[in-house]
Design a protein around this motif. Structure first.
Motif, PDB file in Angstrom:
ATOM      1  N   UNK A 212       0.742  -1.264   0.082  1.00  0.00           N
ATOM      2  CA  UNK A 212       0.069   0.168   0.117  1.00  0.00           C
ATOM      3  C   UNK A 212       0.658   1.182  -0.185  1.00  0.00           C
ATOM      4  N   UNK A 213       2.200   1.254   0.505  1.00  0.00           N
ATOM      5  CA  UNK A 213       3.095   2.419   0.511  1.00  0.00           C
ATOM      6  C   UNK A 213       3.210   2.737  -0.683  1.00  0.00           C
ATOM      7  N   UNK A 214       3.585   1.859  -1.858  1.00  0.00           N
ATOM      8  CA  UNK A 214       3.826   2.293  -3.311  1.00  0.00           C
ATOM      9  C   UNK A 214       2.697   2.981  -4.047  1.00  0.00           C
ATOM     10  N   UNK A 215       1.448   2.252  -3.310  1.00  0.00           N
ATOM     11  CA  UNK A 215       0.209   2.531  -4.021  1.00  0.00           C
ATOM     12  C   UNK A 215      -0.006   4.120  -3.697  1.00  0.00           C
ATOM     13  N   UNK A 216       0.398   4.663  -2.501  1.00  0.00           N
ATOM     14  CA  UNK A 216      -0.243   5.943  -2.052  1.00  0.00           C
ATOM     15  C   UNK A 216       1.165   6.832  -2.146  1.00  0.00           C
ATOM     16  N   UNK A 217       2.362   6.259  -2.606  1.00  0.00           N
ATOM     17  CA  UNK A 217       3.571   7.282  -2.628  1.00  0.00           C
ATOM     18  C   UNK A 217       3.423   8.397  -3.689  1.00  0.00           C
ATOM     19  N   UNK A 218       3.060   7.997  -5.088  1.00  0.00           N
ATOM     20  CA  UNK A 218       2.794   8.984  -6.038  1.00  0.00           C
ATOM     21  C   UNK A 218       1.802  10.284  -5.582  1.00  0.00           C
ATOM     22  N   UNK A 219       0.602   9.904  -5.201  1.00  0.00           N
ATOM     23  CA  UNK A 219      -0.479  10.775  -4.680  1.00  0.00           C
ATOM     24  C   UNK A 219       0.162  11.683  -3.676  1.00  0.00           C
ATOM     25  N   UNK A 220       0.909  11.272  -2.895  1.00  0.00           N
ATOM     26  CA  UNK A 220       1.461  12.030  -1.569  1.00  0.00           C
ATOM     27  C   UNK A 220       2.516  12.876  -2.110  1.00  0.00           C
ATOM     28  N   UNK A 221       3.285  12.650  -3.023  1.00  0.00           N
ATOM     29  CA  UNK A 221       4.248  13.426  -3.715  1.00  0.00           C
ATOM     30  C   UNK A 221       3.815  14.312  -4.507  1.00  0.00           C
ATOM     31  N   UNK A 222       2.561  14.164  -5.218  1.00  0.00           N
ATOM     32  CA  UNK A 222       2.214  15.110  -6.062  1.00  0.00           C
ATOM     33  C   UNK A 222       0.801  16.008  -5.596  1.00  0.00           C
ATOM     34  N   UNK A 223       0.579  15.441  -4.455  1.00  0.00           N
ATOM     35  CA  UNK A 223      -0.599  16.304  -3.841  1.00  0.00           C
ATOM     36  C   UNK A 223      -1.775  15.945  -4.649  1.00  0.00           C
ATOM     37  N   UNK A 224      -1.860  14.963  -5.518  1.00  0.00           N
ATOM     38  CA  UNK A 224      -2.908  14.562  -6.048  1.00  0.00           C
ATOM     39  C   UNK A 224      -3.931  13.601  -5.429  1.00  0.00           C
ATOM     40  N   UNK A 225      -5.043  14.024  -5.142  1.00  0.00           N
ATOM     41  CA  UNK A 225      -6.016  12.879  -4.280  1.00  0.00           C
ATOM     42  C   UNK A 225      -7.182  12.830  -4.962  1.00  0.00           C
ATOM     43  N   UNK A 226      -7.267  13.280  -6.336  1.00  0.00           N
ATOM     44  CA  UNK A 226      -8.626  13.181  -6.926  1.00  0.00           C
ATOM     45  C   UNK A 226      -8.884  11.821  -7.235  1.00  0.00           C
ATOM     46  N   UNK A 227     -10.118  11.766  -7.895  1.00  0.00           N
ATOM     47  CA  UNK A 227     -10.791  10.342  -8.392  1.00  0.00           C
ATOM     48  C   UNK A 227     -10.434   9.169  -7.359  1.00  0.00           C
ATOM     49  N   UNK A 228     -10.875   9.278  -6.042  1.00  0.00           N
ATOM     50  CA  UNK A 228     -10.466   8.184  -5.001  1.00  0.00           C
ATOM     51  C   UNK A 228     -11.105   6.898  -5.229  1.00  0.00           C
ATOM     52  N   UNK A 229     -10.554   5.713  -4.938  1.00  0.00           N
ATOM     53  CA  UNK A 229     -10.932   4.519  -4.770  1.00  0.00           C
ATOM     54  C   UNK A 229     -11.840   4.308  -3.268  1.00  0.00           C
ATOM     55  N   UNK A 230     -11.174   5.118  -2.503  1.00  0.00           N
ATOM     56  CA  UNK A 230     -11.594   5.048  -1.330  1.00  0.00           C
ATOM     57  C   UNK A 230     -11.567   6.507  -0.657  1.00  0.00           C
ATOM     58  N   UNK A 231     -12.743   7.168  -0.417  1.00  0.00           N
ATOM     59  CA  UNK A 231     -12.554   8.646   0.017  1.00  0.00           C
ATOM     60  C   UNK A 231     -12.203   8.706   1.684  1.00  0.00           C
ATOM     61  N   UNK A 232     -11.618   9.775   2.021  1.00  0.00           N
ATOM     62  CA  UNK A 232     -11.201  10.148   3.191  1.00  0.00           C
ATOM     63  C   UNK A 232     -12.287   9.981   4.305  1.00  0.00           C
ATOM     64  N   UNK A 233     -13.448  10.342   4.021  1.00  0.00           N
ATOM     65  CA  UNK A 233     -14.751  10.498   4.990  1.00  0.00           C
ATOM     66  C   UNK A 233     -14.998   8.979   4.998  1.00  0.00           C
ATOM     67  N   UNK A 234     -14.984   8.101   4.311  1.00  0.00           N
ATOM     68  CA  UNK A 234     -15.081   6.826   4.466  1.00  0.00           C
ATOM     69  C   UNK A 234     -14.389   5.950   5.395  1.00  0.00           C
TER      70      UNK A 234
END
Length: 288
Positions: A212-234
């Motif tokens: 999961x670390x690699x799955x989320x790494x690029x999003x974190x580096x880019x600050x790009x959290x659009x089009x989620x598979x699992x939203x923060x609120x959930x």
């Protein structure tokens, strides 16, 4: 067998589409009717009230937001009266206590109840590769195995109702805690001037690594959290459920309460509908 599918959101839609692809007759309901358009185009029957879906089918699959939604959709006075002789398969994330209470209500209405929460996100739902955890009697599990295999090839019988719901919450607690811990380490090495590629290389070669670390790494580096598979609120909702249930079991919840605070802050930062990796924004900006 005709199946009713109630709740066609981010996960419910691809799961319902799996049933249609298997030539299973489907009737669908969603609180937001526009979300039903893809299913209607694929041949599903669309209804405007949950009781119409329940009364039209032998088996009812629930992929709803929370227990409150289940009570509103399944156990209202009008819907509850249609449960006799029907099988309810609850596949969302709720607490074991809630699941057992809903089971009791379904049984009192003359129906039968199984819980079958899933681990995985939209790509796994689309491919039929979800991990399906079943809380039911052994006979119920065997009788509904073929249907559940549309969502994942090897549904696992965990135990009676409540056990699968508990396991699902335990796993989602790990999602929240692992992601938060990774975000903190990533922010720390960045602040210390350590090369991120070097950090990841060593992490991948260690026993500390989780995919999961690699799955989320690029999003974190880019600050790009659009089009989620699992939203923060959930994830915040599931974390709250875990804390509620674990508190009654006498566990020390200090660590997960800190994670909850970070998720709450992310929601306040208007990141509720973004990917949950957005919690990185909170971690790295907390002291700024």
């Amino acid at each position: 067998m005709k199946v009713a599918f109630l709740g066609t959101g981010l996960m419910g839609l691809p799961m319902a589409q799996r049933l249609l692809a298997a030539d299973i007759e489907l009737v669908a309901y969603n609180r937001t009717p526009e979300k039903l358009a893809p299913l209607q185009a694929s041949g599903a029957e669309i209804v405007t009230h949950p009781r119409h879906a329940i009364s039209a089918a032998e088996c009812v699959v629930l992929m709803l937001t929370n227990a409150s939604a289940i009570y509103n959709v399944l156990l209202s006075d009008t819907a509850w009266r249609t449960l006799e002789g029907r099988t309810i398969i609850q596949m969302g994330t709720i607490t074991p206590t809630e699941s057992q209470e809903i089971r009791d209500a379904v049984v009192s209405g003359g129906g039968e109840y199984l819980e079958a929460p899933v681990l995985g996100s939209i790509p796994e739902a689309q491919a039929g590769k979800l991990i399906v955890m079943v809380g039911a009697e052994a006979e119920q599990y065997q009788r509904h195995l073929k249907l559940l295999q549309n969502f994942g090839s090897e549904p696992l019988h965990i135990g009676p109702v409540g056990t699968a719901a508990a396991l699902k919450l335990a796993l989602n607690q790990l999602i929240a805690s692992l992601t938060t811990s990774f975000a903190l380490s990533l922010a720390f090495v960045q602040r210390q001037g350590v090369d991120v590629d070097t950090f990841m290389q060593i992490l991948r070669d260690s026993s500390l690594y989780a995919p999961t670390f690699d799955k989320k790494l690029q999003r974190m580096l880019d600050g790009n959290y659009a089009n989620p598979n699992f939203p923060t609120k959930h994830l915040l909702k599931d974390t709250e459920l875990f804390i509620s249930e674990a508190k009654s079991r006498g566990l020390d919840l200090s660590s997960i309460k800190g994670v909850r605070q970070i998720l709450q802050t992310a929601v306040k930062m208007s990141l509720a509908d973004d990917d949950y990796s957005s919690l990185f924004s909170v971690v790295k900006e907390w002291g700024e």
